[in-house]
Design a protein around this motif. Structure first.
Motif, PDB file in Angstrom:
ATOM      1  N   ALA A 111      40.870  34.791  42.465  1.00 10.31           N
ATOM      2  CA  ALA A 111      40.805  36.170  42.020  1.00 10.31           C
ATOM      3  C   ALA A 111      39.426  36.467  41.474  1.00 10.31           C
ATOM      4  N   ASN A 112      39.016  37.697  41.560  1.00 21.19           N
ATOM      5  CA  ASN A 112      37.672  38.088  41.171  1.00 21.19           C
ATOM      6  C   ASN A 112      37.750  39.274  40.231  1.00 21.19           C
ATOM      7  N   GLY A 122      49.704  35.057  45.274  1.00 20.81           N
ATOM      8  CA  GLY A 122      50.136  34.665  43.932  1.00 20.81           C
ATOM      9  C   GLY A 122      49.328  35.388  42.871  1.00 20.81           C
ATOM     10  N   HIS A 123      47.997  35.403  43.023  1.00 22.94           N
ATOM     11  CA  HIS A 123      47.152  36.162  42.097  1.00 22.94           C
ATOM     12  C   HIS A 123      47.520  37.645  42.109  1.00 22.94           C
ATOM     13  N   TYR A 124      47.674  38.191  43.309  1.00 27.97           N
ATOM     14  CA  TYR A 124      47.892  39.639  43.469  1.00 27.97           C
ATOM     15  C   TYR A 124      49.204  40.073  42.822  1.00 27.97           C
ATOM     16  N   VAL A 125      50.275  39.327  43.097  1.00 28.64           N
ATOM     17  CA  VAL A 125      51.581  39.703  42.540  1.00 28.64           C
ATOM     18  C   VAL A 125      51.564  39.574  41.021  1.00 28.64           C
ATOM     19  N   ALA A 126      50.965  38.487  40.506  1.00 28.65           N
ATOM     20  CA  ALA A 126      50.904  38.320  39.053  1.00 28.65           C
ATOM     21  C   ALA A 126      50.101  39.441  38.404  1.00 28.65           C
ATOM     22  N   SER A 164      42.989  44.353  44.065  1.00 31.95           N
ATOM     23  CA  SER A 164      42.936  44.643  45.496  1.00 31.95           C
ATOM     24  C   SER A 164      43.760  43.623  46.261  1.00 31.95           C
ATOM     25  N   PRO A 165      44.170  43.950  47.500  1.00 30.39           N
ATOM     26  CA  PRO A 165      44.689  42.902  48.385  1.00 30.39           C
ATOM     27  C   PRO A 165      43.591  41.883  48.675  1.00 30.39           C
ATOM     28  N   PRO A 166      43.932  40.730  49.249  1.00 25.75           N
ATOM     29  CA  PRO A 166      42.924  39.684  49.477  1.00 25.75           C
ATOM     30  C   PRO A 166      41.864  40.107  50.495  1.00 25.75           C
ATOM     31  N   TYR A 167      40.631  39.737  50.206  1.00 20.90           N
ATOM     32  CA  TYR A 167      39.529  39.809  51.163  1.00 20.90           C
ATOM     33  C   TYR A 167      39.302  38.388  51.693  1.00 20.90           C
ATOM     34  N   PHE A 168      39.572  38.154  52.969  1.00 19.31           N
ATOM     35  CA  PHE A 168      39.323  36.839  53.558  1.00 19.31           C
ATOM     36  C   PHE A 168      37.877  36.757  54.035  1.00 19.31           C
ATOM     37  N   ALA A 201      39.178  33.164  50.209  1.00 23.65           N
ATOM     38  CA  ALA A 201      39.484  34.580  50.040  1.00 23.65           C
ATOM     39  C   ALA A 201      39.395  34.925  48.563  1.00 23.65           C
ATOM     40  N   VAL A 202      39.230  36.208  48.280  1.00 21.53           N
ATOM     41  CA  VAL A 202      39.191  36.678  46.897  1.00 21.53           C
ATOM     42  C   VAL A 202      39.981  37.980  46.798  1.00 21.53           C
ATOM     43  N   ILE A 203      40.473  38.260  45.588  1.00 19.67           N
ATOM     44  CA  ILE A 203      40.925  39.598  45.262  1.00 19.67           C
ATOM     45  C   ILE A 203      40.006  40.120  44.166  1.00 19.67           C
TER      46      ILE A 203
END
Length: 336
Positions: free
Chosen positions: A2-3, A90-94, A103-107, A121-123
């Motif tokens: 996550a970012n 996991g990061h996004y839902v939490a 944001s949704p993941p950036y691959f 990937a990052v969010i």
């Protein structure tokens, strides 16, 4: 991974905040609206990353008898992409459960380079995480969710792998973490010194998932493990993290002594160039963490005072123990 653009789950752009400046009263701070997500960009990067990982896997793997090269490479690409996707979700839902705009993941595709064809990937998050509980939950959710996929991927990949006589040249030896060694032992039993496991592409993807999770769990700075450790230990983590980063140089020195020095003295089967590539991994990570510190900050801004709770303390300790179980003193050894 996550970012957080203010706290900094590893951020490629931006600058660390001025942590020591007093914040304005909370009621005077206007809430930031999350940026409208360009959903097409997320799908485009996902597709490009899948293609990059597939091409990289096909270049790395030779097809087994009875298998097409395309299908055999897909075992690796799809399996590892599933691990990365679940990690980021996991990061996004939490984050969403804690009402943190994310944001949704950036691959991130990386064709033709490395073993896997991706940088992960990052969010992104538009505001720093102020809650201690949220910081822990968001930091821990990614690695734990990813391991839920990585463990069965590795297990089933190992069941498709073969035990063969150990090669003497022209191969790469994957690093042996404690958890990886235990899983190989569970599938194959004890191996003789002259034996080795020829990894099926799915097993290599599982091993890669273990390695990427280990790197994310490094309890330093703006990595997932740094957020988990800061939520658990508070300001003490800053002092510990500085010593841990210096410890990367100790692991680098260990690899130089074990691999490079014998190669220079012609006392090993490795060439000097192979031994140098084998030894340099943790030196590179020392440099990467230094760059991350300059870009997104090494220390965390303080969170709001609140008790973490026994259950979350257990989760934090489990994550730190998982880092130890996944740690690779030598991520990859090369023999030409």
């Amino acid at each position: 991974m996550a970012n957080d653009r203010s706290v900094g789950f590893p951020a490629p752009l931006g600058a660390p905040p001025h942590y020591h400046q007093p914040e304005p009263p909370r009621e005077s701070v206007a809430p930031q609206e999350p940026r409208r997500s360009r959903i097409w960009l997320h799908f485009l990067l996902f597709g490009l990353t899948l293609a990059s990982m597939q091409v990289t896997a096909m270049n790395l793997q030779g097809a087994a008898p009875g298998h097409s090269l395309l299908g055999y490479g897909a075992y690796q690409a799809v399996s590892l992409l599933a691990i990365l996707l679940v990690h980021e979700l996991g990061h996004y839902v939490a984050a969403r459960l804690h009402h943190v705009p994310a944001s949704p993941p950036y691959f991130l595709p990386l064709p033709f380079l490395g073993l896997f064809g991706t940088l992960g990937a990052v969010i992104t998050m538009s505001d720093r995480i102020r809650s201690r509980k949220a910081l822990l939950d968001i930091g821990a959710a990614g690695p734990l969710a990813g391991m839920v996929v990585a463990i069965p991927v590795l297990y089933f990949g190992l069941t498709l792998s073969e035990v063969t006589p150990r090669s003497t040249s022209g191969f790469m030896q994957e690093g042996q973490s404690i958890l990886y060694w235990l899983m190989k032992r569970a599938v194959f039993g004890p191996l003789a010194p002259e034996q080795d496991v020829q990894l099926h592409p799915m097993a290599l993807a599982g091993w890669g998932g273990f390695m990427l999770t280990m790197l994310n769990l490094l309890p330093w700075g703006q990595l997932d493990g740094g957020h988990i450790a800061f939520a658990l230990f508070g300001e003490k983590q800053h002092h510990f993290a500085r010593w841990l980063r210096r410890g990367l140089l100790v692991v680098f020195a260990y690899n130089v002594i074990v691999y490079l020095v014998p190669a220079v003295l012609h006392r090993s089967s490795q060439s000097v160039s192979d031994a140098a590539f084998t030894s340099v991994n943790w030196l590179l990570w020392y440099g990467i963490t230094g760059l991350m510190a300059r870009v997104s900050g090494e220390e965390h801004p303080p969170f709001e005072p609140e008790p973490l709770g026994f259950g979350r303390q257990v989760v934090a300790v489990v994550c730190l123990v998982l880092f130890v179980l996944l740690f690779l003193p030598t991520p990859m050894a090369f023999y030409s």
